[in-house]
Design an enzyme around this catalytic site. Structure first.
Site, PDB file in Angstrom:
ATOM      1  N   GLY A  46       0.849  -1.396  -0.025  1.00 21.45           N
ATOM      2  CA  GLY A  46       0.065  -0.029   0.075  1.00 21.45           C
ATOM      3  C   GLY A  46       0.886   1.305  -0.002  1.00 21.45           C
ATOM      4  N   ASP A  47       0.392   2.066   0.542  1.00 17.06           N
ATOM      5  CA  ASP A  47       0.863   3.831   0.479  1.00 17.06           C
ATOM      6  C   ASP A  47       2.426   3.624   1.295  1.00 17.06           C
ATOM      7  OD1 ASP A  47       0.648   6.703   0.219  1.00 17.06           O
ATOM      8  OD2 ASP A  47       0.954   6.532   2.344  1.00 17.06           O
ATOM      9  N   ASP A  89      -8.333  -0.947   1.808  1.00 19.43           N
ATOM     10  CA  ASP A  89      -8.839   0.334   2.059  1.00 19.43           C
ATOM     11  C   ASP A  89      -9.312   1.159   0.847  1.00 19.43           C
ATOM     12  OD1 ASP A  89      -8.444  -0.230   4.703  1.00 19.43           O
ATOM     13  OD2 ASP A  89      -6.368   0.656   4.892  1.00 19.43           O
TER      14      ASP A  89
END
Length: 366
Positions: free
Chosen positions: A120-121, A145
């Protein structure tokens, strides 16, 4: 004979349905090139940093049938950020240090021609740092998410929504039978996408998300409208990062070595707030938690993850590094790692989806 080229795959951050389909996608596409070997690092970059190193060769036997399995065959961790790595001190406290230069040295010594970082981020920020230090990195976006702005959707999200919707459907029948108000808490951290999609799919009366702080008195008024002479029922979806207008998110300190606070428990907090504000309905709470991360990925996520895996290897083949695979405007494409980590992708309160939800009669408590 030409020396085989090597690609290293790793999965970092929280696990997510579809991770194995990406690994399989990379490996199967690489095998078509004949002169490529595929390896995996166990528990994200820990496999490289550990002594002895934990790096496995990914063979056809290794990837056979894994696309239908949840989790990740390479294991994962969210407590081993090489830029901010936790080290336990003699007194039991934790000190965070930068091990990125050490990681770069070890990766270069292993002579990988490409590194595919699935995460993810936070993982893609690590990818950017490593790329800037000379490592040939390709990123693959992963998060239930759905909070990465550079891609229209991330794999794992649809599975999380499906699990949420299936659970919500079951709560509707028991809520109706007992005239109860049911609160179901879903994951999402600071983004309300899972909650919003689940609320629309399940037909919720109330949806509470981090991006729209709620007024508990407005919620009580809405709940009371659903009850007549003690009859009626209400189903609420609340994102784990939701908070009241006068208050903060519900969280506890993260586990040792984690950089993040631990979210969860807002369903119980909301239940107390409703009762304190005069809600007369009988309330029950359900927290889905990690159920949303597990199990078999739905077909959509298997397909998207497989396409991401193939694309990631093809970027490596073209030596087009410093990119993250993305799904934009119904096409599999790539964006720079800088663009990939530039903006957070939350729910806009002015978005059509929020307005449509309100049009369906869903209250956000604002």
């Amino acid at each position: 004979m030409e020396k085989p080229k090597k690609v290293l795959i790793l999965t970092g951050g929280g696990d997510c349905p579809g991770l194995n389909a990406v690994i399989r996608g990379v490996a199967k596409r690489a095998r078509k090139e004949k002169n490529w070997e595929v390896y995996g690092s166990i528990e994200a970059f820990n496999g490289v940093l550990n002594d002895p190193q934990e790096i496995v060769k990914i063979t056809s036997k290794f990837t056979a049938g894994i696309h239908v399995r949840g989790g990740t065959v390479l294991k994962t961790t969210n407590k081993a950020n090489p830029i901010n790595f936790p080290i336990t001190q003699p007194d039991g406290s934790t000190k965070f240090i930068d091990r990125s230069d050490e990681l770069v040295r070890k990766l270069k010594a292993l002579k990988f021609d490409a590194v595919i970082n699935i995460g993810g981020d936070g993982s893609q920020r690590i990818s950017k740092v490593l790329f800037d230090k000379g490592i040939p990195v390709i990123g693959v976006p992963k998060t239930i998410d759905n909070d990465l702005s550079a891609t229209d959707v991330t794999f794992g999200f649809q599975t999380a929504v499906q699990i949420g919707t299936d659970s919500f459907d079951k709560l509707v029948t028991t809520a109706e039978s007992h005239h109860r108000t049911m609160i179901m808490e879903v994951m999402g951290r600071d983004a309300g996408w899972i909650a919003l999609h689940t609320a629309i799919a399940g037909g919720a009366e109330i949806c509470l998300i981090p991006e729209i702080p709620y007024d508990v008195h407005k919620l009580v008024k809405r709940i009371n409208l659903r009850y007549k002479k003690g009859r009626g029922f209400v189903n609420i979806v609340v994102a784990e990062g939701a908070r009241p207008k006068e208050g903060t998110i519900t969280s506890t300190a993260g586990e040792k070595g984690s950089e993040h606070v631990r979210l969860g428990g807002v369903a119980y907090q909301l239940s107390k707030q409703l009762k304190d504000a005069g809600c007369k309905a009988e309330i029950r709470e359900t927290v889905l938690g990690h159920v949303q991360r597990g199990g078999t990925p739905v077909a959509y996520d298997r397909i998207l993850a497989s396409l991401f895996g193939v694309k990631a290897f093809e970027l490596a083949l073209a030596k087009d590094f410093g990119k993250m695979v993305a799904f934009k405007n119904n096409e599999i494409t790539a964006v720079s790692l800088e663009e990939a980590t530039q903006d957070y992708h939350g729910v806009s309160k002015d978005s059509y989806m929020v307005q449509a939800a309100k049009g369906l009669g869903i209250s956000f408590g604002d």
